[in-house]
Design a protein around this motif. Structure first.
Motif, short mmCIF file in Angstrom:
data_model
loop_
_atom_site.label_atom_id
_atom_site.label_comp_id
_atom_site.label_asym_id
_atom_site.label_seq_id
_atom_site.Cartn_x
_atom_site.Cartn_y
_atom_site.Cartn_z
N UNK A 148 -8.31 19.51 18.71
CA UNK A 148 -8.60 20.58 19.66
C UNK A 148 -7.48 20.63 20.70
N UNK A 149 -7.30 21.77 21.31
CA UNK A 149 -6.23 21.94 22.28
C UNK A 149 -4.88 21.78 21.61
N UNK A 150 -4.03 20.93 22.18
CA UNK A 150 -2.70 20.72 21.62
C UNK A 150 -2.71 20.09 20.25
N UNK A 151 -3.80 19.46 19.89
CA UNK A 151 -3.92 18.86 18.55
C UNK A 151 -4.30 19.88 17.50
N UNK A 152 -4.44 21.12 17.92
CA UNK A 152 -4.81 22.21 17.01
C UNK A 152 -3.88 23.41 17.17
N UNK A 153 -3.71 23.88 18.40
CA UNK A 153 -3.01 25.14 18.62
C UNK A 153 -1.56 25.11 18.13
N UNK A 154 -0.82 24.07 18.49
CA UNK A 154 0.58 23.99 18.11
C UNK A 154 0.78 23.92 16.60
N UNK A 155 0.19 22.92 15.94
CA UNK A 155 0.35 22.83 14.48
C UNK A 155 -0.16 24.08 13.75
N UNK A 156 -1.26 24.65 14.22
CA UNK A 156 -1.79 25.85 13.57
C UNK A 156 -0.82 27.02 13.72
N UNK A 157 -0.29 27.21 14.92
CA UNK A 157 0.69 28.26 15.14
C UNK A 157 1.88 28.11 14.19
N UNK A 158 2.46 26.92 14.14
CA UNK A 158 3.67 26.70 13.34
C UNK A 158 3.37 26.87 11.86
N UNK A 249 -2.42 4.66 7.23
CA UNK A 249 -2.67 6.10 7.32
C UNK A 249 -2.98 6.55 8.76
N UNK A 250 -2.60 5.72 9.73
CA UNK A 250 -2.76 6.08 11.14
C UNK A 250 -1.37 6.35 11.72
N UNK A 251 -1.17 7.54 12.24
CA UNK A 251 0.10 7.93 12.83
C UNK A 251 0.01 7.84 14.35
N UNK A 252 1.12 7.51 15.02
CA UNK A 252 1.06 7.21 16.46
C UNK A 252 1.02 8.46 17.33
N UNK A 253 0.39 8.31 18.51
CA UNK A 253 0.49 9.25 19.61
C UNK A 253 0.85 8.43 20.85
N UNK A 254 1.63 9.04 21.74
CA UNK A 254 2.13 8.29 22.89
C UNK A 254 1.73 8.96 24.19
N UNK A 255 1.52 8.15 25.22
CA UNK A 255 1.13 8.67 26.53
C UNK A 255 2.18 9.58 27.14
N UNK A 256 3.42 9.42 26.75
CA UNK A 256 4.48 10.21 27.37
C UNK A 256 4.63 11.60 26.73
N UNK A 257 3.73 11.95 25.80
CA UNK A 257 3.74 13.28 25.20
C UNK A 257 2.39 13.93 25.45
N UNK A 258 2.37 14.97 26.28
CA UNK A 258 1.13 15.68 26.54
C UNK A 258 0.68 16.48 25.33
N UNK A 259 -0.61 16.74 25.24
CA UNK A 259 -1.17 17.42 24.08
C UNK A 259 -0.49 18.73 23.77
N UNK A 260 -0.23 19.54 24.80
CA UNK A 260 0.33 20.87 24.56
C UNK A 260 1.80 20.82 24.19
N UNK A 261 2.39 19.62 24.22
CA UNK A 261 3.80 19.46 23.83
C UNK A 261 3.92 18.56 22.59
N UNK A 470 8.57 26.34 26.49
CA UNK A 470 8.26 25.08 27.17
C UNK A 470 9.12 24.90 28.41
N UNK A 471 10.41 25.13 28.26
CA UNK A 471 11.33 24.92 29.38
C UNK A 471 11.15 25.99 30.46
N UNK A 472 10.85 27.20 30.05
CA UNK A 472 10.54 28.24 31.04
C UNK A 472 9.38 27.78 31.91
#
Length: 528
Positions: A148-158, A249-261, A470-472
């Motif tokens: 949900x959120x960044x875990x859905x919108x970005x990959x779905x868009x691309x 089969x577990x891929x990493x997520x890191x605190x320094x990457x926000x969901x929407x990015x 993103x940069x804008x």
């Protein structure tokens, strides 16, 4: 180094901009073009296969000079350097912001990013080639991404945007906790050939785990070994293992990457499955090239900076509160929704970096739809309404499948920006035409727009386009002196939802305001 804390309204440049606004607020673009037939030469940027035409804006050279003076006075260059270098600029949460690191060239990648990309490549290639199979020995045909959120919108868009690069795998996205749509999807799929990707940083996200439980049960009901069909993207490895997912089969997520990015990270594994790892790398490379352009280019030729400065100009001086994004390609129909999260979750803040309530407007409202559909919907308001809505038009010179139809599409693309700028005021005056409806047919014009013209929609150009926005967004937030990388408002709603869920299940409504109490009781009374 923390971000500087400078109230933009207290700068000399802001005062100059305010005075300048009073001088030009009623100037018409038609007049500016008439006075300078070569105006386009002063207000466009060519970079790689991008052409950005920002001449159809209510600006002069003085406007751009003063906006870049504002950027200099708030020390935007230092802010950009802090972002690119991975400083702890998410100060409220004590986190670095390193989504740009995810798309570094191979020889510059840090060790954990390189390892994650290797893991994604190995996994996706094994699934695509049929080497990795489900528990019955059949190769996978379908992938379900649950997030949900960044875990859905970005990959779905691309994934949708790059459908021309799709392989044989069919990728489906589940985010909303809507059992009717979930059941509909289950009825279409063969569980024996379905791979489920669960994306949750904490692996406790209410919506995501609730939906994951439904599909896990579906696999079990069909006598399948869930460990052969479940994959996780999470930072909570123990919880994912406890859920029944194999460690490899577990891929990493890191605190320094926000969901929407996060679409550039392992969160994009569903996209890599859909289009192949090599195309996924091209997406990253396109974003990296925009990162380099953003970091190294002087402000007046810097695409994200110019777009952000124009947004500040309209939001804070003209008081135009919304911005529209209209892509003239159906594959980018998800782009406005994706940008709503990137922009409004980032810059929907009313407290500055010094902890003070702001006394000026911050985040803009972003919305839009695909052209030409939008022309037959809300463009009437664009052309003749009382609200002024600056609009980004996004078009592509070459279609993936060339035809005369593409020329018709792009003819509409060009015509709309021209019509918004020129209008047709005075050409249909009642006395001249004897048309009693002439006054209703007039367009005042002077409606601002940016034209973003790209050679073709490819993984690389899409990566550049998304990184540009993103940069804008970062530049806007930096100038407004707010923190763009936390989202406490979203998190508070999740806490309340968990509490209310327990009340609904126990049918014991606790203390709420009278409206919420009334609604909850009505829901329980009517619930079957």
């Amino acid at each position: 180094m923390p971000l500087l804390k400078i109230n933009p309204t207290e700068t000399q440049a802001w005062q100059k901009l305010r005075q300048h606004f009073y001088e030009v607020q009623f100037v018409k673009m038609q007049q500016l073009f008439a006075e300078n037939p070569n105006r386009i030469n002063e207000f466009h940027i060519v970079w790689n296969d991008f052409l950005i035409d920002f001449s159809k804006n209510r600006i002069t050279n003085t406007t751009i000079d003063l906006l870049t003076e504002l950027a200099d006075e708030v020390q935007l260059k230092a802010g950009i350097e802090a972002l690119i270098k991975g400083e702890t600029i998410n100060e409220t949460e004590g986190r670095k912001v390193l989504h740009t690191d995810l798309r570094q060239l191979t020889n510059n990648q840090n060790q954990e990013v390189a390892a994650a990309l290797d893991q994604i490549q190995l996994f996706t290639e094994n699934v695509i080639k049929g080497h990795l199979k489900g528990s019955t020995g059949l190769p996978f045909t379908d992938v379900i991404n649950i997030g949900i959120g960044g875990s859905d919108l970005g990959p779905k868009l691309v994934t949708e945007a790059l459908t021309d690069y799709k392989n044989h795998l069919n990728v489906h996205y589940i985010s909303n906790i809507d059992n009717d749509s979930i059941q509909s999807l289950k009825n279409k799929l063969n569980p024996a050939t379905t791979l489920v990707v669960i994306v949750s940083k904490s692996f406790t996200t209410l919506e995501t785990i609730s939906n994951a439980n439904i599909f896990k049960q579906w696999l079990l009901q069909n006598n399948l070994k869930t460990q052969d069909h479940l994959v996780a993207v999470s930072s909570n490895i123990p919880e994912a293992v406890n859920y029944g997912i194999e460690t490899q089969n577990i891929f990493p997520m890191w605190d320094y990457v926000g969901g929407r990015y996060s679409l550039w990270s392992a969160v994009g594994v569903s996209t890599a499955l859909a289009i192949g790892f090599n195309h996924f790398k091209e997406l990253l490379n396109g974003a990296h090239e925009m990162d380099v352009h953003f970091a190294q280019t002087p402000f007046k030729q810097n695409i994200p900076v110019v777009l952000a400065l124009l947004s500040v100009w309209y939001n804070n001086f003209f008081c135009f509160e919304t911005e529209a994004v209209v892509p003239y390609v159906d594959k980018l129909k998800m782009l406005p929704a994706y940008l709503q999260q990137v922009v409004m979750e980032s810059n929907g803040k009313s407290v500055d970096r010094g902890g003070n309530p702001v006394n000026y407007e911050t985040g803009t409202i972003v919305w839009g739809e695909v052209g030409t559909n939008s022309q037959h919907a809300f463009f009437q308001l664009f052309h003749q309404g009382t609200k002024i809505i600056p609009t980004d038009f996004i078009g592509f010179v070459n279609a993936f499948n060339p035809s005369d139809l593409h020329d018709l599409l792009m003819a509409n693309f060009f015509a709309q920006t021209e019509a918004l700028m020129n209008g047709k005021e005075g050409k249909y005056h009642t006395e001249a035409t004897n048309d009693k409806n002439a006054v209703y047919k007039e367009f005042k014009g002077n409606r601002p727009s940016n034209t973003i013209l790209i050679d073709q929609l490819t993984p690389k150009s899409l990566g550049s386009l998304l990184a540009m926005y993103e940069h804008k967004t970062f530049v806007q937030g930096y100038i407004w002196n707010i923190y763009s990388f936390d989202q406490f408002g979203v998190e508070y709603g999740k806490v309340l939802a968990n509490n209310i869920k327990a009340e609904l299940q126990s049918e014991q409504i606790k203390q709420h305001d009278c409206s919420t109490t009334f609604l909850l009781k009505h829901y329980l009374k009517k619930k079957q």
